[in-house]
Design a protein around this motif. Sequence first.
Motif, PDB file in Angstrom:
ATOM      1  N   GLN A 151       0.817  -1.214   0.000  1.00  0.00           N
ATOM      2  CA  GLN A 151       0.000   0.000   0.000  1.00  0.00           C
ATOM      3  C   GLN A 151       0.854   1.270   0.000  1.00  0.00           C
ATOM      4  N   CYS A 152       1.754   1.394   0.968  1.00  0.00           N
ATOM      5  CA  CYS A 152       2.472   2.669   1.150  1.00  0.00           C
ATOM      6  C   CYS A 152       3.918   2.630   0.676  1.00  0.00           C
ATOM      7  N   ARG A 153       4.398   1.444   0.344  1.00  0.00           N
ATOM      8  CA  ARG A 153       5.752   1.244  -0.164  1.00  0.00           C
ATOM      9  C   ARG A 153       6.854   1.429   0.880  1.00  0.00           C
ATOM     10  N   MET A 154       6.493   1.514   2.159  1.00  0.00           N
ATOM     11  CA  MET A 154       7.506   1.611   3.202  1.00  0.00           C
ATOM     12  C   MET A 154       8.136   0.240   3.429  1.00  0.00           C
ATOM     13  N   VAL A 155       9.372   0.250   3.927  1.00  0.00           N
ATOM     14  CA  VAL A 155      10.057  -0.986   4.268  1.00  0.00           C
ATOM     15  C   VAL A 155       9.446  -1.537   5.560  1.00  0.00           C
ATOM     16  N   LEU A 156       9.241  -2.839   5.604  1.00  0.00           N
ATOM     17  CA  LEU A 156       8.669  -3.490   6.782  1.00  0.00           C
ATOM     18  C   LEU A 156       9.764  -3.642   7.840  1.00  0.00           C
ATOM     19  N   THR A 157       9.597  -2.957   8.983  1.00  0.00           N
ATOM     20  CA  THR A 157      10.651  -2.991   9.995  1.00  0.00           C
ATOM     21  C   THR A 157      10.160  -3.327  11.397  1.00  0.00           C
ATOM     22  N   ASP A 158       8.952  -2.959  11.756  1.00  0.00           N
ATOM     23  CA  ASP A 158       8.461  -3.156  13.115  1.00  0.00           C
ATOM     24  C   ASP A 158       7.809  -4.526  13.238  1.00  0.00           C
ATOM     25  N   LYS A 159       8.426  -5.438  13.982  1.00  0.00           N
ATOM     26  CA  LYS A 159       7.934  -6.810  14.099  1.00  0.00           C
ATOM     27  C   LYS A 159       6.641  -6.929  14.914  1.00  0.00           C
ATOM     28  N   LYS A 160       6.197  -5.835  15.568  1.00  0.00           N
ATOM     29  CA  LYS A 160       4.941  -5.867  16.338  1.00  0.00           C
ATOM     30  C   LYS A 160       3.732  -5.545  15.465  1.00  0.00           C
ATOM     31  N   TYR A 161       3.991  -5.038  14.251  1.00  0.00           N
ATOM     32  CA  TYR A 161       2.913  -4.627  13.359  1.00  0.00           C
ATOM     33  C   TYR A 161       3.172  -5.162  11.963  1.00  0.00           C
ATOM     34  N   GLY A 162       2.090  -5.458  11.279  1.00  0.00           N
ATOM     35  CA  GLY A 162       2.190  -5.942   9.915  1.00  0.00           C
ATOM     36  C   GLY A 162       0.949  -6.743   9.567  1.00  0.00           C
ATOM     37  N   ALA A 163       0.796  -7.001   8.288  1.00  0.00           N
ATOM     38  CA  ALA A 163      -0.363  -7.746   7.811  1.00  0.00           C
ATOM     39  C   ALA A 163      -0.002  -8.404   6.482  1.00  0.00           C
ATOM     40  N   GLU A 164      -0.829  -9.357   6.094  1.00  0.00           N
ATOM     41  CA  GLU A 164      -0.574 -10.078   4.856  1.00  0.00           C
ATOM     42  C   GLU A 164      -1.885 -10.594   4.281  1.00  0.00           C
ATOM     43  N   ILE A 165      -1.984 -10.514   2.984  1.00  0.00           N
ATOM     44  CA  ILE A 165      -3.090 -11.127   2.240  1.00  0.00           C
ATOM     45  C   ILE A 165      -2.490 -12.252   1.417  1.00  0.00           C
ATOM     46  N   ILE A 166      -3.130 -13.415   1.464  1.00  0.00           N
ATOM     47  CA  ILE A 166      -2.759 -14.528   0.596  1.00  0.00           C
ATOM     48  C   ILE A 166      -3.886 -14.658  -0.429  1.00  0.00           C
TER      49      ILE A 166
END
Length: 114
Positions: free
Chosen positions: A3-18
Amino acid sequence: CEQCRMVLTDKKYGAEIITKKGKSLKFDAAECMLNYLKNKKIEGNDVDSYYVINLTEPGVLINAVNATYLISPELRSPMGEDISAFADRNMAEKYLNDYGGVNYSWDELRNKFK
């Protein structure tokens, strides 16, 4: 993040669609996944499953549909909507008592992002 093109860095937050074709779409926060869905960048019938990271187990994905969510300004998420996900409703209630905010189910959160 899809969505926002930011690098994924915070292991407490995140989401995924399969997707039903097995493609994995990764997001740096639940709100990015919700905005991705809101912007209709993928059709609902193309989605196999939704996942979010359990706040109390950094890096561990849980089924987003079964999770309980807390929106609290005391728990800052990467994109500023302050959404935290919990596998256990009792833990979400504990965090609500400790940090304030409002708890949501998946359907309530989806409606908030329509």
